[in-house]
Design a protein around this motif. Structure first.
Motif, short mmCIF file in Angstrom:
data_model
loop_
_atom_site.label_atom_id
_atom_site.label_comp_id
_atom_site.label_asym_id
_atom_site.label_seq_id
_atom_site.Cartn_x
_atom_site.Cartn_y
_atom_site.Cartn_z
N UNK A 4 0.86 -1.09 0.22
CA UNK A 4 -0.03 -0.11 0.08
C UNK A 4 0.91 1.34 0.11
N UNK A 5 0.31 2.34 -0.23
CA UNK A 5 0.90 3.89 -0.43
C UNK A 5 1.42 3.79 1.13
N UNK A 6 1.13 3.62 2.24
CA UNK A 6 1.55 3.61 3.61
C UNK A 6 2.75 2.78 3.82
N UNK A 7 2.54 1.69 3.22
CA UNK A 7 3.72 0.91 3.39
C UNK A 7 5.03 1.37 2.57
N UNK A 8 4.56 1.62 1.22
CA UNK A 8 5.84 2.17 0.45
C UNK A 8 6.49 3.43 1.13
N UNK A 9 5.47 4.01 1.82
CA UNK A 9 6.20 5.46 2.46
C UNK A 9 6.93 4.99 3.53
N UNK A 10 6.59 4.02 4.54
CA UNK A 10 7.30 3.94 5.65
C UNK A 10 8.68 3.19 5.16
N UNK A 11 8.55 2.24 4.36
CA UNK A 11 9.81 1.68 3.89
C UNK A 11 10.90 2.81 3.34
N UNK A 12 10.23 3.67 2.77
CA UNK A 12 11.01 5.02 2.26
C UNK A 12 11.64 5.76 3.36
N UNK A 13 11.02 5.95 4.31
CA UNK A 13 11.28 6.76 5.20
C UNK A 13 12.27 6.12 6.16
N UNK A 14 12.25 4.79 6.34
CA UNK A 14 13.28 3.87 7.14
C UNK A 14 14.45 3.94 6.39
N UNK A 15 14.44 3.80 5.13
CA UNK A 15 15.58 3.62 4.23
C UNK A 15 16.37 5.04 4.31
N UNK A 16 15.69 6.04 4.21
CA UNK A 16 16.32 7.43 4.26
C UNK A 16 16.59 7.99 5.67
#
Length: 58
Positions: A4-16
């Motif tokens: 989901x968009x929420x999951x993609x955003x969470x993954x992006x934030x964690x990565x960066x």
């Protein structure tokens, strides 16, 4: 299954290394932040970071 968009955003934030914070601001401060961001052609986050950096230099 796709993320989901929420999951993609969470993954992006964690990565960066991005940490979300929540602030409660009065309408005048919000209007100022929005106006400065628009005038500078920057995101509100960029304006806030620049303001904090300027304050730290003092």
């Amino acid at each position: 299954m796709a993320m989901s968009q929420v999951e993609r955003s969470k993954k992006y934030h964690e990565k960066h290394g991005i940490v979300q914070k929540k602030f409660n601001l009065d309408p005048e401060t919000v209007a100022l932040l929005e106006r400065l961001a628009q005038e500078r052609g920057e995101s509100q986050t960029a304006v806030l970071k620049a303001a904090l950096a300027a304050l730290a230099e003092k």
